[in-house]
Scaffold this motif. Structure first.
Motif, PDB file in Angstrom:
ATOM      1  N   ALA A  50       0.415  -0.803  -0.073  1.00 26.20           N
ATOM      2  CA  ALA A  50       0.140  -0.047   0.031  1.00 26.20           C
ATOM      3  C   ALA A  50       1.038   1.347   0.127  1.00 26.20           C
ATOM      4  O   ALA A  50       1.074   2.619  -0.025  1.00 26.20           O
ATOM      5  CB  ALA A  50      -0.520  -0.229   1.405  1.00 26.20           C
ATOM      6  N   ALA A  51       2.287   1.132   0.864  1.00 25.26           N
ATOM      7  CA  ALA A  51       2.354   2.127   0.785  1.00 25.26           C
ATOM      8  C   ALA A  51       3.554   2.683  -0.049  1.00 25.26           C
ATOM      9  O   ALA A  51       3.725   3.653  -0.533  1.00 25.26           O
ATOM     10  CB  ALA A  51       3.407   2.122   2.287  1.00 25.26           C
ATOM     11  N   ILE A  52       4.305   1.134  -0.712  1.00 20.39           N
ATOM     12  CA  ILE A  52       4.447   1.801  -2.528  1.00 20.39           C
ATOM     13  C   ILE A  52       4.084   2.411  -3.773  1.00 20.39           C
ATOM     14  O   ILE A  52       4.118   2.774  -4.131  1.00 20.39           O
ATOM     15  CB  ILE A  52       4.995  -0.050  -2.584  1.00 20.39           C
ATOM     16  N   ALA A  53       2.475   1.638  -3.381  1.00 20.25           N
ATOM     17  CA  ALA A  53       1.385   2.343  -4.267  1.00 20.25           C
ATOM     18  C   ALA A  53       1.506   3.435  -4.447  1.00 20.25           C
ATOM     19  O   ALA A  53       1.621   4.191  -5.225  1.00 20.25           O
ATOM     20  CB  ALA A  53      -0.063   1.102  -4.498  1.00 20.25           C
ATOM     21  N   GLU A  54       1.210   3.774  -2.926  1.00 22.46           N
ATOM     22  CA  GLU A  54       1.480   5.461  -2.365  1.00 22.46           C
ATOM     23  C   GLU A  54       2.257   6.469  -2.348  1.00 22.46           C
ATOM     24  O   GLU A  54       1.893   7.482  -2.963  1.00 22.46           O
ATOM     25  CB  GLU A  54       0.513   5.113  -1.481  1.00 22.46           C
ATOM     26  N   ALA A  55       3.654   5.524  -2.610  1.00 20.19           N
ATOM     27  CA  ALA A  55       4.448   6.567  -2.747  1.00 20.19           C
ATOM     28  C   ALA A  55       5.108   6.641  -4.216  1.00 20.19           C
ATOM     29  O   ALA A  55       5.267   7.780  -4.842  1.00 20.19           O
ATOM     30  CB  ALA A  55       5.688   5.833  -1.707  1.00 20.19           C
ATOM     31  N   PHE A  56       4.952   5.431  -5.242  1.00 21.09           N
ATOM     32  CA  PHE A  56       6.334   4.943  -5.994  1.00 21.09           C
ATOM     33  C   PHE A  56       4.321   5.895  -7.945  1.00 21.09           C
ATOM     34  O   PHE A  56       4.605   5.667  -8.655  1.00 21.09           O
ATOM     35  CB  PHE A  56       5.986   3.974  -6.537  1.00 21.09           C
ATOM     36  N   GLY A  57       3.250   5.482  -7.150  1.00 20.09           N
ATOM     37  CA  GLY A  57       2.429   5.546  -8.783  1.00 20.09           C
ATOM     38  C   GLY A  57       1.996   4.203  -8.870  1.00 20.09           C
ATOM     39  O   GLY A  57       2.248   2.770  -8.549  1.00 20.09           O
ATOM     40  N   PRO A  58       0.510   3.416  -8.893  1.00 16.87           N
ATOM     41  CA  PRO A  58      -0.079   2.338  -9.792  1.00 16.87           C
ATOM     42  C   PRO A  58       0.809   1.295 -10.630  1.00 16.87           C
ATOM     43  O   PRO A  58       0.639   0.749 -10.506  1.00 16.87           O
ATOM     44  CB  PRO A  58      -1.650   2.977  -9.753  1.00 16.87           C
ATOM     45  N   GLU A  59       1.622   2.284 -11.392  1.00 11.88           N
ATOM     46  CA  GLU A  59       2.508   1.813 -12.291  1.00 11.88           C
ATOM     47  C   GLU A  59       3.203   1.046 -11.953  1.00 11.88           C
ATOM     48  O   GLU A  59       4.382   0.004 -12.470  1.00 11.88           O
ATOM     49  CB  GLU A  59       2.839   2.615 -13.310  1.00 11.88           C
ATOM     50  N   TYR A  60       3.970   1.008 -10.623  1.00 13.03           N
ATOM     51  CA  TYR A  60       4.606  -0.165  -9.890  1.00 13.03           C
ATOM     52  C   TYR A  60       4.487  -1.084  -9.028  1.00 13.03           C
ATOM     53  O   TYR A  60       5.103  -1.746  -8.659  1.00 13.03           O
ATOM     54  CB  TYR A  60       5.328   1.227  -8.708  1.00 13.03           C
ATOM     55  N   VAL A  61       2.727  -1.069  -9.639  1.00 14.22           N
ATOM     56  CA  VAL A  61       2.105  -2.376  -8.843  1.00 14.22           C
ATOM     57  C   VAL A  61       1.799  -3.070 -10.144  1.00 14.22           C
ATOM     58  O   VAL A  61       1.162  -2.590 -11.498  1.00 14.22           O
ATOM     59  CB  VAL A  61       1.056  -2.161  -8.184  1.00 14.22           C
ATOM     60  N   ALA A  62       2.338  -4.489 -10.287  1.00 18.51           N
ATOM     61  CA  ALA A  62       1.978  -5.235 -11.328  1.00 18.51           C
ATOM     62  C   ALA A  62       0.326  -6.181 -11.395  1.00 18.51           C
ATOM     63  O   ALA A  62       0.061  -5.650  -9.776  1.00 18.51           O
ATOM     64  CB  ALA A  62       3.049  -6.843 -10.780  1.00 18.51           C
ATOM     65  N   PRO A  63       0.226  -6.158 -11.775  1.00 14.13           N
ATOM     66  CA  PRO A  63      -1.372  -7.009 -12.124  1.00 14.13           C
ATOM     67  C   PRO A  63      -1.982  -7.894 -11.108  1.00 14.13           C
ATOM     68  O   PRO A  63      -2.853  -8.185 -10.530  1.00 14.13           O
ATOM     69  CB  PRO A  63      -1.326  -7.842 -13.271  1.00 14.13           C
TER      70      PRO A  63
END
Length: 203
Positions: A50-63
């Motif tokens: 959750a913190a990674i998505a918030e800090a870097f954006g949804p493009e850094y989260v795989a499907p």
């Protein structure tokens, strides 16, 4: 009641650290693998996601909900501030899970907990949590040859990975115990060094 010893295990890529770790496990040590925990906390539904998505954006989260490792690797390699931001998110999660597993090992009566931390010397987070540091050591040229053979990587790629890690001298300088694993050292030789280390630790 015997105090549980907390020993950090580290070594450069290709040093044979994982082989040595399994030898300690075979002799009763509890192994806590920081890399495996880091993969878990950045995996699908992981504690850091959750913190990674918030800090870097949804493009850094795989499907699948895990961190897009390849995209993040490129960013972190090109931008040291991004790497620092990522580490500030991931490291506390890893340390929390490390301690949870360590408590469980102590409850189960483990006399030795081995914390396998590839970047122990580089991180600066570990010293106060450990009773000592064990380094698996070999020549840099041996590291290069082993990783090229094992992973099929180009020499320049392996050299870049090694350059991003602590130097051999820095690791040896941080060590309380050194296990030497260069060319000519057999598995039997390694077993003897592990046995001698345990004997010196009174285990």
């Amino acid at each position: 009641m015997q105090k549980t010893l907390r020993l950090g295990l580290t070594g450069g890529i290709g040093s044979g650290k994982s082989t040595v770790a399994q030898m300690f496990v075979a002799r009763g040590a509890a192994l806590i693998d920081a890399d495996q925990i880091a993969r878990a906390v950045t995996g699908p539904g992981g504690a850091a996601m959750a913190a990674i998505a918030e800090a870097f954006g949804p493009e850094y989260v795989a499907p699948d909900g895990a961190m897009d490792r390849e995209r993040m690797r490129r960013l972190a390699f090109s931008d040291p501030t991004a790497r620092a931001r990522l580490e500030a998110i991931v490291h506390p999660c890893v340390l929390h899970e490390n301690e949870r597993r360590a408590r469980r090992a102590m409850e189960q009566g483990s006399a030795l907990i081995l914390f396998d931390v590839p970047l122990l010397v580089e991180s600066g987070h570990w010293e106060r949590r450990l009773d000592g540091v064990l380094v698996v050591d070999c020549k840099v040229e041996t590291q290069i040859e082993r990783v090229m053979l094992r992973n099929g990587l180009a020499r320049a790629t392996v050299e870049a990975i090694i350059a991003a890690q602590a130097t051999r001298e820095a690791r040896r300088g941080a060590a309380d115990v050194v296990i030497y694993n260069d060319d000519g050292v057999t598995l039997a030789d390694l077993q003897r060094q592990v046995a001698q280390t345990l004997q010196c630790l009174g285990l």
